[in-house]
Design a protein around this motif. Structure first.
Motif, PDB file in Angstrom:
ATOM      1  N   LEU A  77       0.697  -1.395  -0.100  1.00 58.38           N
ATOM      2  CA  LEU A  77      -0.153   0.107  -0.094  1.00 58.38           C
ATOM      3  C   LEU A  77       0.787   1.326   0.005  1.00 58.38           C
ATOM      4  CD1 LEU A  77      -2.749  -0.968   2.792  1.00 58.38           C
ATOM      5  CD2 LEU A  77      -2.732  -1.053   0.211  1.00 58.38           C
ATOM      6  N   PRO A  78       0.625   2.117  -0.573  1.00 58.15           N
ATOM      7  CA  PRO A  78       1.185   3.622  -0.513  1.00 58.15           C
ATOM      8  C   PRO A  78       1.319   4.371   0.738  1.00 58.15           C
ATOM      9  CG  PRO A  78      -1.004   3.905  -1.559  1.00 58.15           C
ATOM     10  CD  PRO A  78      -0.795   2.311  -1.427  1.00 58.15           C
ATOM     11  N   ASP A  79       2.126   5.151   1.056  1.00 63.49           N
ATOM     12  CA  ASP A  79       2.211   5.646   2.256  1.00 63.49           C
ATOM     13  C   ASP A  79       0.983   6.896   2.409  1.00 63.49           C
ATOM     14  OD1 ASP A  79       3.140   6.640   4.926  1.00 63.49           O
ATOM     15  OD2 ASP A  79       4.754   7.808   4.094  1.00 63.49           O
ATOM     16  N   LEU A  80       0.066   6.442   2.727  1.00 57.82           N
ATOM     17  CA  LEU A  80      -1.108   7.401   2.798  1.00 57.82           C
ATOM     18  C   LEU A  80      -1.965   7.111   4.175  1.00 57.82           C
ATOM     19  CD1 LEU A  80      -2.721   7.324  -0.772  1.00 57.82           C
ATOM     20  CD2 LEU A  80      -1.584   9.227   0.234  1.00 57.82           C
ATOM     21  N   PRO A  81      -2.566   8.124   4.807  1.00 64.18           N
ATOM     22  CA  PRO A  81      -3.223   7.860   6.165  1.00 64.18           C
ATOM     23  C   PRO A  81      -4.645   6.997   5.640  1.00 64.18           C
ATOM     24  CG  PRO A  81      -3.562  10.103   5.090  1.00 64.18           C
ATOM     25  CD  PRO A  81      -2.736   9.417   4.468  1.00 64.18           C
ATOM     26  N   ASP A  82      -4.844   6.173   6.849  1.00 68.29           N
ATOM     27  CA  ASP A  82      -5.830   5.407   6.683  1.00 68.29           C
ATOM     28  C   ASP A  82      -7.064   6.012   6.290  1.00 68.29           C
ATOM     29  OD1 ASP A  82      -8.258   3.796   7.764  1.00 68.29           O
ATOM     30  OD2 ASP A  82      -7.025   2.588   8.896  1.00 68.29           O
ATOM     31  N   PRO A  83      -7.763   5.288   5.483  1.00 71.38           N
ATOM     32  CA  PRO A  83      -8.959   6.125   4.629  1.00 71.38           C
ATOM     33  C   PRO A  83      -9.957   6.396   5.719  1.00 71.38           C
ATOM     34  CG  PRO A  83      -8.646   4.074   3.448  1.00 71.38           C
ATOM     35  CD  PRO A  83      -7.650   4.314   4.415  1.00 71.38           C
ATOM     36  N   TYR A  84     -10.518   5.210   6.487  1.00 66.22           N
ATOM     37  CA  TYR A  84     -11.685   5.132   7.238  1.00 66.22           C
ATOM     38  C   TYR A  84     -11.409   5.293   8.707  1.00 66.22           C
ATOM     39  CZ  TYR A  84     -13.396   2.844   2.690  1.00 66.22           C
ATOM     40  OH  TYR A  84     -13.620   2.715   1.445  1.00 66.22           O
ATOM     41  N   GLU A  85     -10.178   5.535   9.014  1.00 67.44           N
ATOM     42  CA  GLU A  85     -10.223   5.834  10.639  1.00 67.44           C
ATOM     43  C   GLU A  85     -10.947   7.028  11.107  1.00 67.44           C
ATOM     44  OE1 GLU A  85      -6.680   7.020  13.628  1.00 67.44           O
ATOM     45  OE2 GLU A  85      -6.451   7.579  11.722  1.00 67.44           O
ATOM     46  N   PRO A  86     -10.950   8.126  10.227  1.00 68.67           N
ATOM     47  CA  PRO A  86     -12.127   9.111  10.754  1.00 68.67           C
ATOM     48  C   PRO A  86     -13.475   8.766  11.039  1.00 68.67           C
ATOM     49  CG  PRO A  86     -10.509   9.996   9.110  1.00 68.67           C
ATOM     50  CD  PRO A  86     -10.374   8.689   8.981  1.00 68.67           C
ATOM     51  N   MET A  87     -14.024   8.117   9.803  1.00 67.79           N
ATOM     52  CA  MET A  87     -15.260   7.653   9.910  1.00 67.79           C
ATOM     53  C   MET A  87     -15.686   6.690  11.016  1.00 67.79           C
ATOM     54  SD  MET A  87     -17.519   5.997   6.593  1.00 67.79           S
ATOM     55  CE  MET A  87     -17.583   7.599   5.580  1.00 67.79           C
ATOM     56  N   LEU A  88     -14.681   5.865  11.077  1.00 73.68           N
ATOM     57  CA  LEU A  88     -14.804   4.748  12.481  1.00 73.68           C
ATOM     58  C   LEU A  88     -14.769   5.262  13.689  1.00 73.68           C
ATOM     59  CD1 LEU A  88     -14.870   1.844  12.597  1.00 73.68           C
ATOM     60  CD2 LEU A  88     -12.500   1.623  13.020  1.00 73.68           C
ATOM     61  N   ILE A  89     -13.869   6.431  13.852  1.00 72.22           N
ATOM     62  CA  ILE A  89     -14.141   7.262  14.932  1.00 72.22           C
ATOM     63  C   ILE A  89     -15.565   7.920  15.228  1.00 72.22           C
ATOM     64  CG2 ILE A  89     -13.294   9.264  16.316  1.00 72.22           C
ATOM     65  CD1 ILE A  89     -10.507   8.430  15.376  1.00 72.22           C
ATOM     66  N   MET A  90     -16.032   8.390  14.053  1.00 70.61           N
ATOM     67  CA  MET A  90     -17.291   8.895  14.326  1.00 70.61           C
ATOM     68  C   MET A  90     -18.337   8.209  14.658  1.00 70.61           C
ATOM     69  SD  MET A  90     -19.397  11.240  11.018  1.00 70.61           S
ATOM     70  CE  MET A  90     -19.740   9.612  10.296  1.00 70.61           C
ATOM     71  N   PHE A  91     -18.214   6.724  14.192  1.00 72.62           N
ATOM     72  CA  PHE A  91     -19.458   5.795  14.135  1.00 72.62           C
ATOM     73  C   PHE A  91     -19.162   5.183  15.767  1.00 72.62           C
ATOM     74  CE2 PHE A  91     -19.701   4.168   9.616  1.00 72.62           C
ATOM     75  CZ  PHE A  91     -20.385   5.593   9.143  1.00 72.62           C
ATOM     76  N   GLU A  92     -17.889   4.908  16.235  1.00 75.20           N
ATOM     77  CA  GLU A  92     -17.600   4.793  17.557  1.00 75.20           C
ATOM     78  C   GLU A  92     -18.426   5.719  18.596  1.00 75.20           C
ATOM     79  OE1 GLU A  92     -13.506   4.216  17.770  1.00 75.20           O
ATOM     80  OE2 GLU A  92     -13.536   1.990  17.083  1.00 75.20           O
ATOM     81  N   ARG A  93     -18.568   6.962  18.070  1.00 72.71           N
ATOM     82  CA  ARG A  93     -18.821   8.222  18.975  1.00 72.71           C
ATOM     83  C   ARG A  93     -20.426   8.184  18.872  1.00 72.71           C
ATOM     84  NH1 ARG A  93     -15.222  11.112  21.502  1.00 72.71           N
ATOM     85  NH2 ARG A  93     -16.497  13.039  21.298  1.00 72.71           N
ATOM     86  N   GLY A  94     -21.041   7.480  18.183  1.00 81.26           N
ATOM     87  CA  GLY A  94     -22.487   7.332  18.064  1.00 81.26           C
ATOM     88  C   GLY A  94     -22.908   8.337  16.790  1.00 81.26           C
ATOM     89  N   GLY A  95     -22.079   8.830  15.835  1.00 78.33           N
ATOM     90  CA  GLY A  95     -22.222   9.685  14.993  1.00 78.33           C
ATOM     91  C   GLY A  95     -22.823   8.678  13.718  1.00 78.33           C
ATOM     92  N   GLY A  96     -23.491   9.377  12.716  1.00 79.47           N
ATOM     93  CA  GLY A  96     -23.725   8.705  11.435  1.00 79.47           C
ATOM     94  C   GLY A  96     -24.367   9.892  10.631  1.00 79.47           C
ATOM     95  N   TYR A  97     -24.678   9.496   9.321  1.00 79.76           N
ATOM     96  CA  TYR A  97     -24.723  10.539   8.185  1.00 79.76           C
ATOM     97  C   TYR A  97     -25.968  10.155   7.265  1.00 79.76           C
ATOM     98  CZ  TYR A  97     -22.235   7.860   4.822  1.00 79.76           C
ATOM     99  OH  TYR A  97     -21.626   6.882   3.966  1.00 79.76           O
ATOM    100  N   TRP A  98     -26.528  10.749   6.713  1.00 79.63           N
ATOM    101  CA  TRP A  98     -27.211  10.584   5.375  1.00 79.63           C
ATOM    102  C   TRP A  98     -27.189  11.606   4.266  1.00 79.63           C
ATOM    103  CZ3 TRP A  98     -30.145  11.905   9.806  1.00 79.63           C
ATOM    104  CH2 TRP A  98     -30.663  13.019   9.702  1.00 79.63           C
ATOM    105  N   LEU A  99     -27.303  11.232   3.021  1.00 83.63           N
ATOM    106  CA  LEU A  99     -26.968  12.222   1.961  1.00 83.63           C
ATOM    107  C   LEU A  99     -28.388  12.860   1.313  1.00 83.63           C
ATOM    108  CD1 LEU A  99     -24.396   9.950  -0.082  1.00 83.63           C
ATOM    109  CD2 LEU A  99     -24.066  11.993   1.520  1.00 83.63           C
ATOM    110  N   GLU A 100     -28.261  14.149   1.327  1.00 85.85           N
ATOM    111  CA  GLU A 100     -29.266  14.940   0.537  1.00 85.85           C
ATOM    112  C   GLU A 100     -28.442  15.863  -0.207  1.00 85.85           C
ATOM    113  OE1 GLU A 100     -31.431  16.597   3.751  1.00 85.85           O
ATOM    114  OE2 GLU A 100     -32.795  15.074   3.600  1.00 85.85           O
ATOM    115  N   VAL A 101     -28.928  17.052  -0.347  1.00 90.00           N
ATOM    116  CA  VAL A 101     -27.744  17.945  -1.197  1.00 90.00           C
ATOM    117  C   VAL A 101     -26.448  18.417  -0.583  1.00 90.00           C
ATOM    118  CG1 VAL A 101     -27.816  20.308  -1.956  1.00 90.00           C
ATOM    119  CG2 VAL A 101     -30.087  19.232  -1.802  1.00 90.00           C
ATOM    120  N   PHE A 102     -26.631  18.199   0.898  1.00 89.27           N
ATOM    121  CA  PHE A 102     -25.548  18.042   1.741  1.00 89.27           C
ATOM    122  C   PHE A 102     -25.229  16.930   2.488  1.00 89.27           C
ATOM    123  CE2 PHE A 102     -26.614  22.574   1.239  1.00 89.27           C
ATOM    124  CZ  PHE A 102     -25.283  23.267   1.174  1.00 89.27           C
ATOM    125  N   ILE A 103     -24.074  16.656   3.167  1.00 87.98           N
ATOM    126  CA  ILE A 103     -23.974  15.649   4.043  1.00 87.98           C
ATOM    127  C   ILE A 103     -24.565  15.647   5.177  1.00 87.98           C
ATOM    128  CG2 ILE A 103     -22.308  13.859   4.915  1.00 87.98           C
ATOM    129  CD1 ILE A 103     -20.112  14.628   2.812  1.00 87.98           C
TER     130      ILE A 103
END
Length: 229
Positions: A77-103
């Motif tokens: 793998l290239p030397d890039l930051p983990d792509p899903y770490e921020p989203m996983l932290i958000m989910f672990e803290r009870g966050g979520g999302y859905w898509l409309e015109v904005f996120i």
């Protein structure tokens, strides 16, 4: 969420993919990648259990696939930051999302921006639970602005911790609302900022950036924790 958008843009750019955002990054690296049969079965059972909403199912699949791929010794793998770490932290803290015109982050809406703007955006490197708690407390709808006011009974040269006030537009009334943070980590209405603006009694009151407001909230969180202990 903004950091996930940035990181996923970096990975899509690295592999020349037009799939962005909320894409299956494992498929960029290994197009024919498959989960093991037992992991695939467990994932399907979990998604069918109703534990996650419709919008969460696709990112959950992508996160599991990425975890399996990134732990494989067969890929480089290239030397890039983990792509899903921020989203996983958000989910672990009870966050979520859905898509409309904005996120829509379940109460706060953000623009996903363009692919190019996310490639250029600055990284969000906050991972400490206290700092993330501070961001959760700070945020509200209506594009808030933040102000540092002299503490009650003091002045701007007293050396005491200033009072943090946020101003935002109420979603229902569409009127400007001023609130100050209390030592109990609650926001309460305050007339102080308007009084100061109208009387100009303290010209040293100043607007601060979000990053400058965060340490004030962190201080209150630690203070409240020390009191409980």
């Amino acid at each position: 969420m903004r950091e996930h958008l940035r990181r996923s843009a970096l990975w899509a750019d690295a592999y020349g993919s037009a799939e962005w955002p909320f894409s299956d990054i494992a498929s960029f690296v290994t197009p024919n990648f498959q989960l093991s049969a037992d992991v695939e079965r467990d994932l399907e059972q979990y998604l069918a259990s109703g534990a996650v909403s419709y919008w969460m199912k696709s990112p959950c699949c992508s996160i599991v696939r990425w975890a399996a791929l990134s732990h494989s010794t067969e890929v480089s793998l290239p030397d890039l930051p983990d792509p899903y770490e921020p989203m996983l932290i958000m989910f672990e803290r009870g966050g979520g999302y859905w898509l409309e015109v904005f996120i829509d982050l379940e109460g706060i809406s953000i623009s996903q921006g363009s692919f190019e703007s996310n490639l250029r955006s600055k990284p969000f490197l906050v991972t400490s639970p206290v700092a993330l708690d501070a961001y959760d407390i700070l945020h509200t709808s209506g594009e808030p602005s933040y102000y540092a006011l002299p503490p009650m009974g003091g002045d701007d040269t007293s050396g005491d911790t200033p009072t943090l006030v946020r101003r935002h537009t109420d979603k229902t009334s569409h009127e400007l609302v001023d609130e100050e943070i209390t030592t109990g980590l609650k926001w309460k209405p305050t007339p102080r900022l308007r009084d100061i603006e109208e009387t100009r009694q303290n010209p040293r009151v100043y607007e601060i950036r979000e990053a400058e407001a965060i340490p004030h909230i962190e201080h209150l969180i630690v203070q409240a924790s020390d009191t409980e202990n």
